[in-house]
Design a protein around this motif. Sequence first.
Motif, mmCIF file in Angstrom:
data_model
loop_
_atom_site.group_PDB
_atom_site.id
_atom_site.type_symbol
_atom_site.label_atom_id
_atom_site.label_comp_id
_atom_site.label_asym_id
_atom_site.label_seq_id
_atom_site.Cartn_x
_atom_site.Cartn_y
_atom_site.Cartn_z
ATOM 1 N N PHE A 1 -8.302 -6.545 7.807
ATOM 2 C CA PHE A 1 -8.003 -7.966 7.658
ATOM 3 C C PHE A 1 -8.249 -8.717 8.959
ATOM 4 O O PHE A 1 -8.809 -9.818 8.965
ATOM 5 N N ASN A 2 -7.844 -8.132 10.077
ATOM 6 C CA ASN A 2 -8.057 -8.790 11.365
ATOM 7 C C ASN A 2 -9.534 -8.996 11.655
ATOM 8 O O ASN A 2 -9.935 -10.006 12.244
ATOM 9 N N GLU A 3 -10.352 -8.038 11.240
ATOM 10 C CA GLU A 3 -11.798 -8.171 11.421
ATOM 11 C C GLU A 3 -12.334 -9.372 10.644
ATOM 12 O O GLU A 3 -13.159 -10.143 11.144
ATOM 13 N N TYR A 4 -11.834 -9.570 9.434
ATOM 14 C CA TYR A 4 -12.317 -10.660 8.580
ATOM 15 C C TYR A 4 -11.719 -12.019 8.939
ATOM 16 O O TYR A 4 -12.356 -13.053 8.751
ATOM 17 N N THR A 5 -10.478 -12.037 9.428
ATOM 18 C CA THR A 5 -9.793 -13.320 9.664
ATOM 19 C C THR A 5 -9.894 -13.797 11.114
ATOM 20 O O THR A 5 -9.328 -14.834 11.454
ATOM 21 N N ARG A 6 -10.629 -13.074 11.936
ATOM 22 C CA ARG A 6 -10.642 -13.341 13.377
ATOM 23 C C ARG A 6 -10.968 -14.800 13.719
ATOM 24 O O ARG A 6 -10.374 -15.382 14.614
ATOM 25 N N ARG A 7 -11.889 -15.407 13.003
ATOM 26 C CA ARG A 7 -12.297 -16.782 13.327
ATOM 27 C C ARG A 7 -11.591 -17.823 12.460
ATOM 28 O O ARG A 7 -12.017 -18.969 12.378
ATOM 29 N N THR A 8 -10.510 -17.425 11.827
ATOM 30 C CA THR A 8 -9.688 -18.362 11.071
ATOM 31 C C THR A 8 -8.317 -18.442 11.752
ATOM 32 O O THR A 8 -8.039 -17.701 12.693
ATOM 33 N N GLY B 1 6.466 -16.262 11.952
ATOM 34 C CA GLY B 1 5.429 -16.882 11.128
ATOM 35 C C GLY B 1 4.281 -15.955 10.813
ATOM 36 O O GLY B 1 3.687 -15.355 11.710
ATOM 37 N N THR B 2 3.984 -15.817 9.525
ATOM 38 C CA THR B 2 2.827 -15.035 9.081
ATOM 39 C C THR B 2 2.353 -15.580 7.746
ATOM 40 O O THR B 2 3.135 -16.162 6.989
ATOM 41 N N ASP B 3 1.071 -15.404 7.477
ATOM 42 C CA ASP B 3 0.496 -15.840 6.203
ATOM 43 C C ASP B 3 0.291 -14.670 5.252
ATOM 44 O O ASP B 3 0.498 -14.791 4.049
ATOM 45 N N ILE B 4 -0.139 -13.531 5.799
ATOM 46 C CA ILE B 4 -0.426 -12.337 5.004
ATOM 47 C C ILE B 4 0.430 -11.200 5.530
ATOM 48 O O ILE B 4 0.358 -10.852 6.716
ATOM 49 N N LEU B 5 1.259 -10.622 4.647
ATOM 50 C CA LEU B 5 2.180 -9.568 5.041
ATOM 51 C C LEU B 5 1.770 -8.269 4.343
ATOM 52 O O LEU B 5 1.650 -8.230 3.120
ATOM 53 N N ILE B 6 1.549 -7.206 5.130
ATOM 54 C CA ILE B 6 1.137 -5.901 4.605
ATOM 55 C C ILE B 6 2.269 -4.908 4.848
ATOM 56 O O ILE B 6 2.796 -4.819 5.961
ATOM 57 N N ALA B 7 2.646 -4.164 3.796
ATOM 58 C CA ALA B 7 3.773 -3.248 3.934
ATOM 59 C C ALA B 7 3.725 -2.173 2.858
ATOM 60 O O ALA B 7 2.951 -2.262 1.905
ATOM 61 N N THR B 8 4.578 -1.173 3.016
ATOM 62 C CA THR B 8 4.812 -0.200 1.948
ATOM 63 C C THR B 8 5.945 -0.748 1.073
ATOM 64 O O THR B 8 6.751 -1.578 1.527
ATOM 65 N N PRO B 9 6.061 -0.295 -0.176
ATOM 66 C CA PRO B 9 7.156 -0.760 -1.029
ATOM 67 C C PRO B 9 8.534 -0.498 -0.431
ATOM 68 O O PRO B 9 9.443 -1.320 -0.575
ATOM 69 N N GLN B 10 8.688 0.644 0.235
ATOM 70 C CA GLN B 10 9.991 0.986 0.815
ATOM 71 C C GLN B 10 10.432 -0.047 1.851
ATOM 72 O O GLN B 10 11.570 -0.523 1.826
ATOM 73 N N VAL C 1 0.853 -1.195 0.000
ATOM 74 C CA VAL C 1 0.000 0.000 0.000
ATOM 75 C C VAL C 1 0.885 1.241 0.000
ATOM 76 O O VAL C 1 2.104 1.155 0.178
ATOM 77 N N GLY C 2 0.261 2.415 -0.175
ATOM 78 C CA GLY C 2 1.003 3.643 -0.390
ATOM 79 C C GLY C 2 1.706 4.235 0.807
ATOM 80 O O GLY C 2 2.740 4.885 0.657
ATOM 81 N N ASP C 3 1.175 4.049 2.021
ATOM 82 C CA ASP C 3 1.815 4.655 3.193
ATOM 83 C C ASP C 3 1.499 3.857 4.451
ATOM 84 O O ASP C 3 0.695 2.921 4.429
ATOM 85 N N ASN C 4 2.149 4.253 5.536
ATOM 86 C CA ASN C 4 2.048 3.509 6.792
ATOM 87 C C ASN C 4 0.632 3.501 7.357
ATOM 88 O O ASN C 4 0.169 2.490 7.907
ATOM 89 N N GLU C 5 -0.075 4.620 7.231
ATOM 90 C CA GLU C 5 -1.441 4.698 7.760
ATOM 91 C C GLU C 5 -2.367 3.736 7.014
ATOM 92 O O GLU C 5 -3.210 3.072 7.623
ATOM 93 N N LYS C 6 -2.226 3.672 5.701
ATOM 94 C CA LYS C 6 -3.044 2.736 4.919
ATOM 95 C C LYS C 6 -2.707 1.290 5.268
ATOM 96 O O LYS C 6 -3.587 0.428 5.300
ATOM 97 N N ALA C 7 -1.433 1.036 5.527
ATOM 98 C CA ALA C 7 -1.019 -0.321 5.907
ATOM 99 C C ALA C 7 -1.706 -0.741 7.207
ATOM 100 O O ALA C 7 -2.241 -1.860 7.312
ATOM 101 N N LYS C 8 -1.712 0.154 8.185
ATOM 102 C CA LYS C 8 -2.325 -0.182 9.482
ATOM 103 C C LYS C 8 -3.850 -0.296 9.371
ATOM 104 O O LYS C 8 -4.457 -1.148 10.015
#
Length: 203
Positions: free
Chosen positions: A89-96, A119-128, A76-83
């Motif tokens: 994602f946490n809202e959707y994956t809570r019961r998985t 260990g992680t399955d989904i990694l969210i970050a900025t390109p930098q 994503v474009g910046d740190n705020e969007k990443a968070k």
Amino acid sequence: MPFKKLHASIKEKLESLEINTPTPFQSKSIPLIKSGANIFCTAPENSGKTTTLLLTTMQKLQCEEVGTAPRAIILVGDNEKAKALYDTFNEYTRRTSLRVYVCDEKLHIDLLKSEIFEGTDILIATPQIMNKLLLLNGVNVTQLKLFCIDDAEFLSQKTPLSNIMAITQSLAKCQFVIYSEKMHPFLKRFESYFMTNARTIGL
């Protein structure tokens, strides 16, 4: 309907949110993303692009944790969007059992490396941050299945664009999906690099 062919955990979550009918964009995009093709997804704001990203990522990973290396990376474009995306994602994956991790730019890179290593399955970050992690061997991308860029308009800037080019050169074969409001010329250039045989879905 696209929702009916999704994993049971996803359907359960959508029902709890009283989301019963896909948007026109979701009806067009979800089946094609599930097919595994590289795709440019273009649609106006509030068309359901981010929800599509959430649902198709969970579907690709079958809503369960596997191993320790990330199987989906979302830039994503910046740190705020990443968070913000991490919270959604946490809202959707809570019961998985899916594990979602956000690379907070305010944290030291060594801390990010050690937490990703756990260990992680989904990694969210900025390109930098992602480019820096790859240069430092801070993330294992050998198990990667899906690489997404959300709201890709930020790639019109030189630095994020050069970071994306460097990142994608480090990746093994995986599916690439790019979400944006329009099909910009700078995105079209990716067809010559990593978006091979890409399809375009637009509204």
